[in-house]
Write a protein that holds these residues in place. Sequence first.
Motif, PDB file in Angstrom:
ATOM      1  N   ALA A 288     -10.460  38.888 -15.286  1.00 49.43           N
ATOM      2  CA  ALA A 288      -9.155  38.491 -15.787  1.00 49.43           C
ATOM      3  C   ALA A 288      -8.230  39.698 -15.885  1.00 49.43           C
ATOM      4  O   ALA A 288      -8.663  40.831 -16.101  1.00 49.43           O
ATOM      5  CB  ALA A 288      -9.305  37.846 -17.158  1.00 49.43           C
ATOM      6  N   SER A 289      -6.930  39.443 -15.726  1.00 45.05           N
ATOM      7  CA  SER A 289      -5.941  40.508 -15.851  1.00 45.05           C
ATOM      8  C   SER A 289      -5.441  40.596 -17.285  1.00 45.05           C
ATOM      9  O   SER A 289      -5.478  39.615 -18.027  1.00 45.05           O
ATOM     10  CB  SER A 289      -4.758  40.262 -14.914  1.00 45.05           C
ATOM     11  OG  SER A 289      -5.193  40.157 -13.567  1.00 45.05           O
ATOM     12  N   SER A 290      -4.969  41.768 -17.653  1.00 51.48           N
ATOM     13  CA  SER A 290      -4.419  41.998 -18.979  1.00 51.48           C
ATOM     14  C   SER A 290      -3.040  42.600 -18.843  1.00 51.48           C
ATOM     15  O   SER A 290      -2.825  43.501 -18.021  1.00 51.48           O
ATOM     16  CB  SER A 290      -5.334  42.929 -19.773  1.00 51.48           C
ATOM     17  OG  SER A 290      -4.812  43.170 -21.062  1.00 51.48           O
ATOM     18  N   GLY A 291      -2.077  42.099 -19.633  1.00 51.06           N
ATOM     19  CA  GLY A 291      -0.708  42.589 -19.518  1.00 51.06           C
ATOM     20  C   GLY A 291      -0.048  42.022 -18.282  1.00 51.06           C
ATOM     21  O   GLY A 291      -0.046  40.827 -18.052  1.00 51.06           O
ATOM     22  N   CYS A 292       0.513  42.909 -17.435  1.00 47.03           N
ATOM     23  CA  CYS A 292       1.109  42.474 -16.170  1.00 47.03           C
ATOM     24  C   CYS A 292       0.897  43.564 -15.132  1.00 47.03           C
ATOM     25  O   CYS A 292       1.842  44.246 -14.700  1.00 47.03           O
ATOM     26  CB  CYS A 292       2.599  42.194 -16.349  1.00 47.03           C
ATOM     27  SG  CYS A 292       3.354  41.364 -14.928  1.00 47.03           S
ATOM     28  N   PRO A 293      -0.365  43.742 -14.707  1.00 46.42           N
ATOM     29  CA  PRO A 293      -0.696  44.854 -13.797  1.00 46.42           C
ATOM     30  C   PRO A 293      -0.361  44.541 -12.343  1.00 46.42           C
ATOM     31  O   PRO A 293      -1.249  44.434 -11.491  1.00 46.42           O
ATOM     32  CB  PRO A 293      -2.193  45.022 -14.012  1.00 46.42           C
ATOM     33  CG  PRO A 293      -2.674  43.631 -14.318  1.00 46.42           C
ATOM     34  CD  PRO A 293      -1.559  42.995 -15.111  1.00 46.42           C
ATOM     35  N   VAL A 294       0.918  44.390 -12.039  1.00 51.60           N
ATOM     36  CA  VAL A 294       1.342  44.076 -10.671  1.00 51.60           C
ATOM     37  C   VAL A 294       0.837  45.162  -9.724  1.00 51.60           C
ATOM     38  O   VAL A 294       0.978  46.355 -10.000  1.00 51.60           O
ATOM     39  CB  VAL A 294       2.872  43.959 -10.584  1.00 51.60           C
ATOM     40  CG1 VAL A 294       3.311  43.748  -9.133  1.00 51.60           C
ATOM     41  CG2 VAL A 294       3.364  42.825 -11.463  1.00 51.60           C
ATOM     42  N   GLY A 295       0.231  44.746  -8.623  1.00 49.78           N
ATOM     43  CA  GLY A 295      -0.337  45.683  -7.670  1.00 49.78           C
ATOM     44  C   GLY A 295      -1.804  45.987  -7.918  1.00 49.78           C
ATOM     45  O   GLY A 295      -2.414  46.747  -7.168  1.00 49.78           O
ATOM     46  N   ARG A 296      -2.371  45.404  -8.961  1.00 52.68           N
ATOM     47  CA  ARG A 296      -3.795  45.619  -9.237  1.00 52.68           C
ATOM     48  C   ARG A 296      -4.631  45.203  -8.025  1.00 52.68           C
ATOM     49  O   ARG A 296      -4.396  44.147  -7.436  1.00 52.68           O
ATOM     50  CB  ARG A 296      -4.201  44.797 -10.457  1.00 52.68           C
ATOM     51  CG  ARG A 296      -5.689  44.896 -10.798  1.00 52.68           C
ATOM     52  CD  ARG A 296      -6.114  43.799 -11.755  1.00 52.68           C
ATOM     53  NE  ARG A 296      -7.511  43.938 -12.152  1.00 52.68           N
ATOM     54  CZ  ARG A 296      -8.250  42.959 -12.646  1.00 52.68           C
ATOM     55  NH1 ARG A 296      -7.723  41.755 -12.817  1.00 52.68           N
ATOM     56  NH2 ARG A 296      -9.504  43.158 -12.980  1.00 52.68           N
ATOM     57  N   VAL A 297      -5.590  46.044  -7.661  1.00 57.37           N
ATOM     58  CA  VAL A 297      -6.462  45.775  -6.520  1.00 57.37           C
ATOM     59  C   VAL A 297      -7.895  45.674  -7.017  1.00 57.37           C
ATOM     60  O   VAL A 297      -8.371  46.546  -7.752  1.00 57.37           O
ATOM     61  CB  VAL A 297      -6.354  46.869  -5.446  1.00 57.37           C
ATOM     62  CG1 VAL A 297      -7.356  46.616  -4.322  1.00 57.37           C
ATOM     63  CG2 VAL A 297      -4.931  46.925  -4.895  1.00 57.37           C
ATOM     64  N   SER A 298      -8.575  44.608  -6.641  1.00 53.74           N
ATOM     65  CA  SER A 298     -10.007  44.468  -6.899  1.00 53.74           C
ATOM     66  C   SER A 298     -10.583  43.522  -5.862  1.00 53.74           C
ATOM     67  O   SER A 298      -9.865  42.721  -5.272  1.00 53.74           O
ATOM     68  CB  SER A 298     -10.292  43.952  -8.319  1.00 53.74           C
ATOM     69  OG  SER A 298      -9.816  42.625  -8.475  1.00 53.74           O
ATOM     70  N   CYS A 299     -11.872  43.629  -5.627  1.00 54.65           N
ATOM     71  CA  CYS A 299     -12.571  42.795  -4.639  1.00 54.65           C
ATOM     72  C   CYS A 299     -11.921  42.897  -3.262  1.00 54.65           C
ATOM     73  O   CYS A 299     -11.912  41.922  -2.487  1.00 54.65           O
ATOM     74  CB  CYS A 299     -12.626  41.339  -5.103  1.00 54.65           C
ATOM     75  SG  CYS A 299     -13.352  41.121  -6.731  1.00 54.65           S
ATOM     76  N   GLY A 300     -11.304  44.037  -2.981  1.00 56.69           N
ATOM     77  CA  GLY A 300     -10.749  44.281  -1.663  1.00 56.69           C
ATOM     78  C   GLY A 300      -9.400  43.651  -1.398  1.00 56.69           C
ATOM     79  O   GLY A 300      -8.958  43.598  -0.246  1.00 56.69           O
ATOM     80  N   SER A 301      -8.717  43.161  -2.448  1.00 59.73           N
ATOM     81  CA  SER A 301      -7.408  42.539  -2.230  1.00 59.73           C
ATOM     82  C   SER A 301      -6.506  42.792  -3.429  1.00 59.73           C
ATOM     83  O   SER A 301      -6.967  43.116  -4.530  1.00 59.73           O
ATOM     84  CB  SER A 301      -7.563  41.029  -1.999  1.00 59.73           C
ATOM     85  OG  SER A 301      -8.147  40.413  -3.127  1.00 59.73           O
ATOM     86  N   THR A 302      -5.198  42.634  -3.203  1.00 63.41           N
ATOM     87  CA  THR A 302      -4.229  42.750  -4.291  1.00 63.41           C
ATOM     88  C   THR A 302      -4.241  41.459  -5.094  1.00 63.41           C
ATOM     89  O   THR A 302      -4.063  40.369  -4.553  1.00 63.41           O
ATOM     90  CB  THR A 302      -2.822  43.012  -3.735  1.00 63.41           C
ATOM     91  OG1 THR A 302      -2.845  44.210  -2.953  1.00 63.41           O
ATOM     92  CG2 THR A 302      -1.814  43.156  -4.869  1.00 63.41           C
TER      93      THR A 302
END
Length: 791
Positions: A288-302
């Motif tokens: 899950a994301s926290s806040g608003c991490p625009v551009g966060r990358v995980s599992c090989g994708s944005t």
Amino acid sequence: MNRLLLIFLLGAFLHLTVYAQTPIRKAEQCATMEMDSLLRAKYPQLGTLNDFERDLQLKIFDLKKKMQSGRLAATVITIPVVVHVVHNGEAVGSGRNLSQAQVQSQLATLNEDYRRKPGSNGYNENPVGADIEIEFCAAVVNPQGQAMAEPGIDRYNGNRANWNRDNIEGVLKPSTYWNPDKYYNIWVVDLTEQLAGGGQLLGYAQFPSQSNLPGIPSDGPASTDGVVVDYRSFGNASKGSFPTMRDTYNLGRTLTHETGHWLGLRHIWGDANCGDDFCSDTPTQASASSGCPVGRVSCGSTNMVQNYMDYSNDACMNIFTINQKDRIRAVMNNSPRRVSLLTSNVCGTVVATRPVSNFRADNQQVLLGGQIKFTDLSGGFPTKWEWTFEGGTPSTSTEQNPTVTYSQPGTFKVTLVTSNAIGQSDPLVRTAYVEVLNAGLCSDMTNFNGTPTVIREANGTGYLAGQNSRRSQAVSEFFQNKLGYTNLAGASLKFGVAKAARGTATEAVVTVTVWNGRGFQNGPGAILTQKDVPLRDILNDVANNRATTVTFDRNIPVNSLPFHIGITLPYVAGDTVALVTTRNGESLLATSWRQNQQGNWLRYADSLGVNVAHNIAARVGQKASVQVASSAIFIDPGQTVTLNARGASIFTWAGAGLNTTLGAQVVVQPTQTTSYTVAGSGLDLCSTTAVVTVNVRAGTVTSTTPLAEQALQVTPNPSDGQMMVSFSGSQRGALTLGVRNVNGIELIQQKHQKTADLFQQPLDLKSSPAGVYFVEIRIGEQVFRKRVVKQ
């Protein structure tokens, strides 16, 4: 701060307690997944979430085909809403008793988000962004057809300051819900519950049920269907001055998120590390994301952190995707309560009309003696119901939602006439609506339908469905028991690997176990019975490419409910067994489970990403079967063994050295390995014979002794908990009688004096849960133990 925690808790996150998502965040959370798990544990007939997922995918596929062919046009649909504002006596507009303006701001936000309206926070230019084409209207009439003073609002004084989920599910919802076939119920309450791992609960939803689909009966619990939201996160602070609203989660997206669950959406991270939310246009993400991490990358994708089904802040959220829309529209076309909302007519101006009869059943196919629950869906606010059930008991009913038993085979019609003060409906007659099956009262059921395979453990040693480097403690296969069989007599299990360190002479056993299906997420719950199978028998079956057949010591009452069959996996150096499964992906039912080294039950599909079915068949029936139990399966030559038969009224035995050939109990003293057959009669049975083998060790014949003089005996075994302990021998003095559970915890300890050769003492385990226990006698330096099964 975060938002949500589910009730589903998939894969490695599954446990009876709720785990915070990784990483742990001190934040508000959603409990939809967790509550779904508890709901399915309380109502086993709901089946598993994987059943729901499988069937929903099929419906999505069918829906897309119809739309592509032009046979089905997408239209804007409207869902009527009632908001139960739960307060503690405050004046309207104060504290928990939210103002009408605050409720209206929330419904306006819900419509903006589900319609992707330009100029609103719910608008985005993402090419996969979707207008869900669903609108939500405030109901203008109550369940009695009377006009509401405040459209869409039901104010309720709960006479308490705050609520937890137990209070809500057990007290609040059942006493306040409006018919979920006509209203989308939303409860706005003071949620002060803290969640495991930290965080404040913001809300949760109940997933939709599916109609006439395996594992998802059309009539799940109506009294809890809807969404719960904390009052401090209900409304949109940008549309008015609402002082009770919290920071960060004050723009109405909690209800948008929970409504997504209510319409069948999963969390965007799939509730697992790089999990699957079953929507191909939502990028895979680790958590899950926290806040608003625009551009966060995980599992090989944005990551799509703006998605309403993430845990991002309210101001960050602005998108549902095209595939999420597909899921929602499939639910609205197929899930029975969701479908019926489209014709409920409680948002219009018509208060009451001449009724139009309509109904559904939770099942249209049953075995003899099966029950069907009928649910009234009639329009026009009827006040009187007249049912006629061909072939059913009762044959008529005036209840709104009756339950009917069918005890004769055939196909039968159902008729309903409804009425109110305005008039009477035309009769609704559904011919050949119910099918009662005469065949299949005795049957074998299996989930195995694929290529026989023995799967090696990935990234380790051993076997997926056997001993392995993960140290799996047990594996099981889930049986939904959709036709409602009442008895389980035995099973067959196909092993693909069997190895014995000490050769075929070993006395090692494999314990075949039956659990009920009331564990977490319909996983294995309480043990119903266990049966030791000599490893030498399995070795022989594997060598001859045949299944190992097991007859349980007694008929296991499964009571028309789901159950599991599997094996426990002891780790003895050199001994190895593994079950045959389908190839990965050949099964879509997610019925295979494993118990990890910590003792937690996990589905293969959730925890390992493997979807197979074990080659296990259950022998079930509506009638009993003859069954047989032996007091020992390995003995010295000439040792006394007692055989007990069950399931019939008359028994006849065959085999060498029997003390009698008639009766339910016989005594034998074999000097070599011998099989004994018992035949039963006097009752209508599924299986009339059973076979038991007594394995005799090599050696000289021992002196024979009467049964009463054997060291430790517990009878009856299995029992209902009331049993007699007999201990014989020449020892005298202080004696301790104890009982331990399978974890070694001592539950009972009694002090006695043994003054004669035979010591007897009644033992009462009636108050203990069903399962396996060990009766223990300690005298001097000696310890004697006997395994017993409490039914």
